[in-house]
Every structure is written in structure tokens, then in C-alpha cells.
Design a protein around this motif. Structure first.
Motif, PDB file in Angstrom:
ATOM      1  N   LEU A  58       1.937  35.917  -7.960  1.00  0.00           N
ATOM      2  CA  LEU A  58       3.179  35.320  -8.451  1.00  0.00           C
ATOM      3  C   LEU A  58       3.635  34.255  -7.463  1.00  0.00           C
ATOM      4  O   LEU A  58       3.476  34.426  -6.249  1.00  0.00           O
ATOM      5  CB  LEU A  58       4.258  36.402  -8.614  1.00  0.00           C
ATOM      6  N   PRO A  59       4.207  33.163  -7.963  1.00  0.00           N
ATOM      7  CA  PRO A  59       4.622  32.090  -7.057  1.00  0.00           C
ATOM      8  C   PRO A  59       5.763  32.516  -6.134  1.00  0.00           C
ATOM      9  O   PRO A  59       6.572  33.378  -6.484  1.00  0.00           O
ATOM     10  CB  PRO A  59       5.063  30.977  -8.007  1.00  0.00           C
ATOM     11  N   SER A  60       5.812  31.882  -4.979  1.00  0.00           N
ATOM     12  CA  SER A  60       6.867  32.153  -4.003  1.00  0.00           C
ATOM     13  C   SER A  60       8.001  31.139  -4.085  1.00  0.00           C
ATOM     14  O   SER A  60       9.039  31.331  -3.463  1.00  0.00           O
ATOM     15  CB  SER A  60       6.287  32.119  -2.583  1.00  0.00           C
ATOM     16  N   ASP A  61       7.778  30.065  -4.830  1.00  0.00           N
ATOM     17  CA  ASP A  61       8.729  28.957  -4.821  1.00  0.00           C
ATOM     18  C   ASP A  61       9.335  28.649  -6.192  1.00  0.00           C
ATOM     19  O   ASP A  61       9.926  27.591  -6.381  1.00  0.00           O
ATOM     20  CB  ASP A  61       8.049  27.710  -4.271  1.00  0.00           C
ATOM     21  N   LYS A  62       9.186  29.562  -7.153  1.00  0.00           N
ATOM     22  CA  LYS A  62       9.715  29.337  -8.502  1.00  0.00           C
ATOM     23  C   LYS A  62      10.413  30.593  -8.986  1.00  0.00           C
ATOM     24  O   LYS A  62      10.109  31.700  -8.539  1.00  0.00           O
ATOM     25  CB  LYS A  62       8.586  28.999  -9.476  1.00  0.00           C
ATOM     26  N   GLU A  63      11.319  30.402  -9.939  1.00  0.00           N
ATOM     27  CA  GLU A  63      11.935  31.558 -10.572  1.00  0.00           C
ATOM     28  C   GLU A  63      10.888  32.296 -11.388  1.00  0.00           C
ATOM     29  O   GLU A  63      10.079  31.679 -12.085  1.00  0.00           O
ATOM     30  CB  GLU A  63      13.079  31.135 -11.497  1.00  0.00           C
ATOM     31  N   VAL A  64      10.920  33.628 -11.279  1.00  0.00           N
ATOM     32  CA  VAL A  64      10.000  34.486 -12.014  1.00  0.00           C
ATOM     33  C   VAL A  64      10.836  35.578 -12.675  1.00  0.00           C
ATOM     34  O   VAL A  64      11.686  36.189 -12.028  1.00  0.00           O
ATOM     35  CB  VAL A  64       8.950  35.128 -11.085  1.00  0.00           C
ATOM     36  N   TYR A  65      10.585  35.807 -13.954  1.00  0.00           N
ATOM     37  CA  TYR A  65      11.286  36.843 -14.702  1.00  0.00           C
ATOM     38  C   TYR A  65      10.271  37.897 -15.119  1.00  0.00           C
ATOM     39  O   TYR A  65       9.213  37.566 -15.653  1.00  0.00           O
ATOM     40  CB  TYR A  65      11.968  36.246 -15.935  1.00  0.00           C
ATOM     41  N   ILE A  66      10.624  39.164 -14.874  1.00  0.00           N
ATOM     42  CA  ILE A  66       9.739  40.266 -15.248  1.00  0.00           C
ATOM     43  C   ILE A  66      10.534  41.220 -16.139  1.00  0.00           C
ATOM     44  O   ILE A  66      11.503  41.832 -15.701  1.00  0.00           O
ATOM     45  CB  ILE A  66       9.189  40.999 -14.010  1.00  0.00           C
ATOM     46  N   ASP A  67      10.114  41.311 -17.386  1.00  0.00           N
ATOM     47  CA  ASP A  67      10.744  42.192 -18.365  1.00  0.00           C
ATOM     48  C   ASP A  67      10.249  43.622 -18.118  1.00  0.00           C
ATOM     49  O   ASP A  67       9.055  43.877 -18.151  1.00  0.00           O
ATOM     50  CB  ASP A  67      10.377  41.723 -19.772  1.00  0.00           C
ATOM     51  N   LEU A  68      11.189  44.533 -17.880  1.00  0.00           N
ATOM     52  CA  LEU A  68      10.849  45.936 -17.626  1.00  0.00           C
ATOM     53  C   LEU A  68      11.423  46.856 -18.699  1.00  0.00           C
ATOM     54  O   LEU A  68      11.645  48.035 -18.457  1.00  0.00           O
ATOM     55  CB  LEU A  68      11.378  46.362 -16.250  1.00  0.00           C
ATOM     56  N   SER A  69      11.645  46.320 -19.873  1.00  0.00           N
ATOM     57  CA  SER A  69      12.308  47.093 -20.930  1.00  0.00           C
ATOM     58  C   SER A  69      11.450  48.228 -21.492  1.00  0.00           C
ATOM     59  O   SER A  69      11.986  49.166 -22.074  1.00  0.00           O
ATOM     60  CB  SER A  69      12.755  46.166 -22.059  1.00  0.00           C
ATOM     61  N   ASN A  70      10.141  48.161 -21.307  1.00  0.00           N
ATOM     62  CA  ASN A  70       9.252  49.208 -21.824  1.00  0.00           C
ATOM     63  C   ASN A  70       8.373  49.752 -20.697  1.00  0.00           C
ATOM     64  O   ASN A  70       7.242  50.150 -20.902  1.00  0.00           O
ATOM     65  CB  ASN A  70       8.385  48.663 -22.964  1.00  0.00           C
ATOM     66  N   TYR A  71       8.941  49.747 -19.510  1.00  0.00           N
ATOM     67  CA  TYR A  71       8.236  50.136 -18.294  1.00  0.00           C
ATOM     68  C   TYR A  71       8.387  51.635 -18.069  1.00  0.00           C
ATOM     69  O   TYR A  71       9.450  52.205 -18.295  1.00  0.00           O
ATOM     70  CB  TYR A  71       8.839  49.332 -17.142  1.00  0.00           C
ATOM     71  N   GLY A  72       7.317  52.291 -17.602  1.00  0.00           N
ATOM     72  CA  GLY A  72       7.313  53.741 -17.465  1.00  0.00           C
ATOM     73  C   GLY A  72       7.309  54.293 -16.055  1.00  0.00           C
ATOM     74  O   GLY A  72       7.284  55.494 -15.874  1.00  0.00           O
ATOM     75  N   GLY A  73       7.314  53.450 -15.047  1.00  0.00           N
ATOM     76  CA  GLY A  73       7.387  53.940 -13.679  1.00  0.00           C
ATOM     77  C   GLY A  73       6.116  53.711 -12.882  1.00  0.00           C
ATOM     78  O   GLY A  73       5.067  53.364 -13.411  1.00  0.00           O
ATOM     79  N   MET A  74       6.261  53.942 -11.562  1.00  0.00           N
ATOM     80  CA  MET A  74       5.135  53.799 -10.639  1.00  0.00           C
ATOM     81  C   MET A  74       5.346  54.752  -9.474  1.00  0.00           C
ATOM     82  O   MET A  74       6.446  55.233  -9.247  1.00  0.00           O
ATOM     83  CB  MET A  74       5.039  52.367 -10.115  1.00  0.00           C
ATOM     84  N   GLY A  75       4.314  54.979  -8.745  1.00  0.00           N
ATOM     85  CA  GLY A  75       4.424  55.793  -7.547  1.00  0.00           C
ATOM     86  C   GLY A  75       5.012  54.980  -6.410  1.00  0.00           C
ATOM     87  O   GLY A  75       4.942  53.754  -6.404  1.00  0.00           O
ATOM     88  N   THR A  76       5.578  55.667  -5.443  1.00  0.00           N
ATOM     89  CA  THR A  76       6.190  54.980  -4.298  1.00  0.00           C
ATOM     90  C   THR A  76       5.159  54.206  -3.485  1.00  0.00           C
ATOM     91  O   THR A  76       5.533  53.333  -2.718  1.00  0.00           O
ATOM     92  CB  THR A  76       6.925  55.970  -3.385  1.00  0.00           C
ATOM     93  N   ARG A  77       3.887  54.480  -3.695  1.00  0.00           N
ATOM     94  CA  ARG A  77       2.835  53.748  -2.979  1.00  0.00           C
ATOM     95  C   ARG A  77       2.891  52.251  -3.254  1.00  0.00           C
ATOM     96  O   ARG A  77       2.387  51.444  -2.473  1.00  0.00           O
ATOM     97  CB  ARG A  77       1.453  54.304  -3.320  1.00  0.00           C
ATOM     98  N   PHE A  78       3.490  51.854  -4.393  1.00  0.00           N
ATOM     99  CA  PHE A  78       3.570  50.439  -4.746  1.00  0.00           C
ATOM    100  C   PHE A  78       4.879  49.786  -4.292  1.00  0.00           C
ATOM    101  O   PHE A  78       5.038  48.577  -4.438  1.00  0.00           O
ATOM    102  CB  PHE A  78       3.394  50.255  -6.256  1.00  0.00           C
ATOM    103  N   TYR A  79       5.811  50.560  -3.762  1.00  0.00           N
ATOM    104  CA  TYR A  79       7.084  49.989  -3.308  1.00  0.00           C
ATOM    105  C   TYR A  79       6.893  48.871  -2.284  1.00  0.00           C
ATOM    106  O   TYR A  79       7.524  47.819  -2.400  1.00  0.00           O
ATOM    107  CB  TYR A  79       7.997  51.071  -2.755  1.00  0.00           C
TER     108      TYR A  79
END
Length: 118
Positions: A58-79
Motif C-alpha cells: 500500500l502506498p505511503s504517500d496517498k490516501e487509502v481506504y479499506i472497507d471492513l464492513s464484512n471483515y471477520g477478524g485476525m490474530g494479534t500476530r498481524f497487529y
């Protein structure tokens, strides 16, 4: 199926069905301008390389939108991965997070101004 149906309820159902099959990481690009993705389903160790590639590209210098409306979770390993993302790009916004996503975003340290309710 993804190209045939556009209604949110149907799309969300199809995304949930995908979780029963080995389709890999549940992510799809919604638009280029602005940059918008939908991250759906659960993120597990099986998607380790895919989620790392997705987040790190993902770019570091642009706005990025991530839709999480149907997201089910992740383990803390990805934090740490998501913490590094929000540290290198202050313009990452999370749209319509599910209840579990709201809790995880809080634990990761995402600022409330970067969380957009649908």
C-alpha cells in the motif's frame, strides 16, 4: 458471481461463502481514485504472505481506504503489520468496520479520525 451481483447483502454473502473454499486472502480493489480496497472474512496464518504483501505494497504517500464492513477478524500476530502501516501512512482510513474490526483497530492504535462509519 462477483461480477453478476452488486447489492451489498448479496456481495457480503458471496464473500462469506468464499471463506469455505481455498480462495486465499479476502481482499479486492474497489477503486483507484481514491485508492479503496475491501478486506473481508478472517485473516489467518494461511494468508500470512498474502496479507504481508497487501499491506506492505500500500502506498505511503496517498490516501487509502479499506472497507471492513464484512471483515471477520485476525490474530494479534498481524497487529504489528497494521501498526507499521498506520505509522508510515497517516492517511489510511477504515470504512464501516464490523464490531470485531472496531475492537481490533482500537487495540492496534488506529485514531478515531481514521475510522469512518458507513
Amino acid at each position: 458471481l462477483n461480477e453478476s451481483f452488486k447489492e451489498d447483502k448479496v456481495v457480503n454473502y458471496i464473500e462469506q461463502l468464499e471463506q469455505y473454499f481455498p480462495h486465499g486472502l479476502g481482499v479486492k480493489k474497489i477503486s483507484n481514485n481514491p485508492i479503496k480496497y475491501k478486506l473481508y472474512g478472517a485473516i489467518t496464518a494461511n494468508e500470512d504472505s498474502e496479507i504481508n504483501n497487501f499491506v506492505n505494497n500500500l502506498p505511503s504517500d496517498k490516501e487509502v481506504y479499506i472497507d471492513l464492513s464484512n471483515y471477520g477478524g485476525m490474530g494479534t500476530r498481524f497487529y504489528p503489520l497494521f501498526k507499521s502501516l498506520i505509522n508510515r501512512n497517516k492517511n489510511v482510513y477504515f470504512i464501516g468496520p464490523s464490531a470485531i474490526a472496531r475492537e481490533e483497530l482500537k487495540e492496534i492504535g488506529v485514531k478515531s479520525k481514521n475510522i469512518i462509519k458507513k
